[in-house]
Design a protein around this motif. Structure first.
Motif, PDB file in Angstrom:
ATOM      1  N   PHE A  74       0.832  -1.204   0.000  1.00 25.24           N
ATOM      2  CA  PHE A  74       0.000   0.000   0.000  1.00 25.24           C
ATOM      3  C   PHE A  74       0.873   1.263   0.000  1.00 25.24           C
ATOM      4  O   PHE A  74       0.639   2.190  -0.768  1.00 25.24           O
ATOM      5  CB  PHE A  74      -0.935   0.002   1.211  1.00 25.24           C
ATOM      6  CG  PHE A  74      -1.847   1.198   1.243  1.00 25.24           C
ATOM      7  CD1 PHE A  74      -2.963   1.253   0.432  1.00 25.24           C
ATOM      8  CD2 PHE A  74      -1.580   2.272   2.075  1.00 25.24           C
ATOM      9  CE1 PHE A  74      -3.805   2.363   0.437  1.00 25.24           C
ATOM     10  CE2 PHE A  74      -2.409   3.385   2.093  1.00 25.24           C
ATOM     11  CZ  PHE A  74      -3.526   3.429   1.273  1.00 25.24           C
ATOM     12  N   LEU A  75       1.900   1.282   0.855  1.00 23.45           N
ATOM     13  CA  LEU A  75       2.782   2.444   0.917  1.00 23.45           C
ATOM     14  C   LEU A  75       3.534   2.653  -0.393  1.00 23.45           C
ATOM     15  O   LEU A  75       3.730   3.792  -0.831  1.00 23.45           O
ATOM     16  CB  LEU A  75       3.756   2.309   2.090  1.00 23.45           C
ATOM     17  CG  LEU A  75       3.121   2.396   3.469  1.00 23.45           C
ATOM     18  CD1 LEU A  75       4.133   2.023   4.546  1.00 23.45           C
ATOM     19  CD2 LEU A  75       2.536   3.774   3.735  1.00 23.45           C
ATOM     20  N   ILE A  76       3.926   1.572  -1.027  1.00 20.12           N
ATOM     21  CA  ILE A  76       4.609   1.678  -2.324  1.00 20.12           C
ATOM     22  C   ILE A  76       3.659   2.286  -3.350  1.00 20.12           C
ATOM     23  O   ILE A  76       4.041   3.164  -4.128  1.00 20.12           O
ATOM     24  CB  ILE A  76       5.141   0.303  -2.787  1.00 20.12           C
ATOM     25  CG1 ILE A  76       6.327  -0.112  -1.914  1.00 20.12           C
ATOM     26  CG2 ILE A  76       5.535   0.335  -4.269  1.00 20.12           C
ATOM     27  CD1 ILE A  76       6.755  -1.555  -2.084  1.00 20.12           C
ATOM     28  N   ARG A  77       2.409   1.838  -3.350  1.00 19.34           N
ATOM     29  CA  ARG A  77       1.430   2.400  -4.285  1.00 19.34           C
ATOM     30  C   ARG A  77       1.268   3.900  -4.066  1.00 19.34           C
ATOM     31  O   ARG A  77       1.275   4.685  -5.012  1.00 19.34           O
ATOM     32  CB  ARG A  77       0.080   1.696  -4.150  1.00 19.34           C
ATOM     33  CG  ARG A  77      -0.931   2.190  -5.186  1.00 19.34           C
ATOM     34  CD  ARG A  77      -2.297   1.553  -5.048  1.00 19.34           C
ATOM     35  NE  ARG A  77      -2.971   1.878  -3.809  1.00 19.34           N
ATOM     36  CZ  ARG A  77      -3.552   3.057  -3.537  1.00 19.34           C
ATOM     37  NH1 ARG A  77      -3.505   4.033  -4.406  1.00 19.34           N
ATOM     38  NH2 ARG A  77      -4.160   3.248  -2.398  1.00 19.34           N
ATOM     39  N   VAL A  78       1.158   4.310  -2.789  1.00 16.49           N
ATOM     40  CA  VAL A  78       1.022   5.739  -2.480  1.00 16.49           C
ATOM     41  C   VAL A  78       2.283   6.479  -2.925  1.00 16.49           C
ATOM     42  O   VAL A  78       2.208   7.535  -3.559  1.00 16.49           O
ATOM     43  CB  VAL A  78       0.743   5.963  -0.973  1.00 16.49           C
ATOM     44  CG1 VAL A  78       0.813   7.453  -0.622  1.00 16.49           C
ATOM     45  CG2 VAL A  78      -0.616   5.391  -0.592  1.00 16.49           C
ATOM     46  N   SER A 105      13.629  -2.343  -1.701  1.00 12.19           N
ATOM     47  CA  SER A 105      13.705  -2.289  -3.160  1.00 12.19           C
ATOM     48  C   SER A 105      12.988  -1.048  -3.697  1.00 12.19           C
ATOM     49  O   SER A 105      13.512  -0.362  -4.585  1.00 12.19           O
ATOM     50  CB  SER A 105      13.088  -3.560  -3.744  1.00 12.19           C
ATOM     51  OG  SER A 105      13.100  -3.499  -5.140  1.00 12.19           O
ATOM     52  N   ALA A 106      11.816  -0.750  -3.156  1.00 15.59           N
ATOM     53  CA  ALA A 106      11.076   0.446  -3.591  1.00 15.59           C
ATOM     54  C   ALA A 106      11.841   1.716  -3.237  1.00 15.59           C
ATOM     55  O   ALA A 106      11.877   2.663  -4.026  1.00 15.59           O
ATOM     56  CB  ALA A 106       9.688   0.462  -2.962  1.00 15.59           C
ATOM     57  N   LEU A 107      12.452   1.730  -2.060  1.00 13.20           N
ATOM     58  CA  LEU A 107      13.231   2.895  -1.653  1.00 13.20           C
ATOM     59  C   LEU A 107      14.440   3.087  -2.565  1.00 13.20           C
ATOM     60  O   LEU A 107      14.741   4.202  -2.998  1.00 13.20           O
ATOM     61  CB  LEU A 107      13.669   2.769  -0.195  1.00 13.20           C
ATOM     62  CG  LEU A 107      12.561   2.898   0.845  1.00 13.20           C
ATOM     63  CD1 LEU A 107      13.077   2.526   2.223  1.00 13.20           C
ATOM     64  CD2 LEU A 107      11.973   4.301   0.837  1.00 13.20           C
ATOM     65  N   LYS A 108      15.135   1.998  -2.868  1.00 13.06           N
ATOM     66  CA  LYS A 108      16.294   2.089  -3.756  1.00 13.06           C
ATOM     67  C   LYS A 108      15.888   2.554  -5.147  1.00 13.06           C
ATOM     68  O   LYS A 108      16.563   3.383  -5.754  1.00 13.06           O
ATOM     69  CB  LYS A 108      16.993   0.729  -3.841  1.00 13.06           C
ATOM     70  CG  LYS A 108      17.793   0.375  -2.608  1.00 13.06           C
ATOM     71  CD  LYS A 108      18.308  -1.039  -2.631  1.00 13.06           C
ATOM     72  CE  LYS A 108      19.090  -1.372  -3.865  1.00 13.06           C
ATOM     73  NZ  LYS A 108      19.608  -2.751  -3.874  1.00 13.06           N
ATOM     74  N   GLN A 109      14.764   2.042  -5.632  1.00  8.95           N
ATOM     75  CA  GLN A 109      14.286   2.435  -6.952  1.00  8.95           C
ATOM     76  C   GLN A 109      13.983   3.930  -6.994  1.00  8.95           C
ATOM     77  O   GLN A 109      14.347   4.624  -7.939  1.00  8.95           O
ATOM     78  CB  GLN A 109      13.040   1.631  -7.318  1.00  8.95           C
ATOM     79  CG  GLN A 109      12.480   1.973  -8.671  1.00  8.95           C
ATOM     80  CD  GLN A 109      11.218   1.186  -8.982  1.00  8.95           C
ATOM     81  OE1 GLN A 109      10.767   0.358  -8.217  1.00  8.95           O
ATOM     82  NE2 GLN A 109      10.639   1.462 -10.134  1.00  8.95           N
ATOM     83  N   LEU A 139      20.705  -6.770   0.026  1.00  9.75           N
ATOM     84  CA  LEU A 139      19.652  -5.815  -0.303  1.00  9.75           C
ATOM     85  C   LEU A 139      20.207  -4.464  -0.699  1.00  9.75           C
ATOM     86  O   LEU A 139      19.594  -3.748  -1.465  1.00  9.75           O
ATOM     87  CB  LEU A 139      18.689  -5.644   0.860  1.00  9.75           C
ATOM     88  CG  LEU A 139      17.819  -6.841   1.184  1.00  9.75           C
ATOM     89  CD1 LEU A 139      16.948  -6.547   2.386  1.00  9.75           C
ATOM     90  CD2 LEU A 139      16.962  -7.224  -0.001  1.00  9.75           C
ATOM     91  N   CYS A 140      21.319  -4.059  -0.137  1.00  9.32           N
ATOM     92  CA  CYS A 140      21.797  -2.695  -0.370  1.00  9.32           C
ATOM     93  C   CYS A 140      22.934  -2.605  -1.375  1.00  9.32           C
ATOM     94  O   CYS A 140      23.497  -1.550  -1.557  1.00  9.32           O
ATOM     95  CB  CYS A 140      22.200  -2.051   0.956  1.00  9.32           C
ATOM     96  SG  CYS A 140      20.760  -1.672   1.943  1.00  9.32           S
ATOM     97  N   GLN A 141      23.251  -3.688  -2.018  1.00 11.16           N
ATOM     98  CA  GLN A 141      24.259  -3.603  -3.062  1.00 11.16           C
ATOM     99  C   GLN A 141      23.632  -2.961  -4.293  1.00 11.16           C
ATOM    100  O   GLN A 141      22.467  -3.134  -4.569  1.00 11.16           O
ATOM    101  CB  GLN A 141      24.774  -4.997  -3.419  1.00 11.16           C
ATOM    102  CG  GLN A 141      25.605  -5.595  -2.299  1.00 11.16           C
ATOM    103  CD  GLN A 141      26.043  -7.016  -2.645  1.00 11.16           C
ATOM    104  OE1 GLN A 141      25.545  -7.607  -3.574  1.00 11.16           O
ATOM    105  NE2 GLN A 141      26.974  -7.526  -1.872  1.00 11.16           N
TER     106      GLN A 141
END
Length: 142
Positions: A74-78, A105-109, A139-141
């Motif tokens: 939901f947060l990614i959609r928002v 992943s969404a944050l990195k994108q 995850l952070c590479q």
């Protein structure tokens, strides 16, 4: 939380005649249950309410929900689709509170997207930086 208490809190949240601080407190109280019903109400409240403070409070409670996958989705959609930058930034910040590959992943994108607003990129970087425990080696590479 008992069904009658949930119903009472939901009524308070939606009753525009109630003072804003009472409605905000009802959002927080209902959200504390952190179950699927609470998540559904917070999502509905966010999607249907015009009051900015209540929408912000709903996003906060979504991020605290025990169903991390549904809350993250939901947060990614928002974060990706809301028309208002303020709420996109809030959703990005709240994604920083959710562990898991989906959120990071969404944050990195967002942080590295050439199409993203600079404010959103900064918010994503800040959310990642505040939660270094989310960033395992894989995850952070980049």
């Amino acid at each position: 939380v008992a069904a009658e208490v949930r119903e009472y809190l939901a009524q308070l949240v939606r009753d525009e005649r109630e003072p804003l601080d009472v409605r905000r407190a009802a959002v927080a109280a209902y959200g504390r249950s952190r179950d699927a019903q609470a998540l559904a109400l917070m999502q509905s409240l966010y999607n249907s309410n015009a009051n900015r403070e209540l929408r912000r409070a709903a996003l906060t409670q979504v991020a605290r929900n025990d169903d991390r996958q549904a809350a993250g989705a939901f947060l990614i959609r928002v974060a990706q689709q809301d028309t208002e930058t303020e709420f996109r930034k809030t959703a990005i910040a709240r994604l920083g509170e959710i562990a898991g590959e989906q959120a990071i992943s969404a944050l990195k994108q967002t942080a590295t997207s050439m199409d993203a607003d600079t404010e959103l990129q900064r918010q994503a970087v800040s959310a990642i930086a505040r939660r270094p425990a989310l960033c395992t080696r894989t995850l952070c590479q980049t």
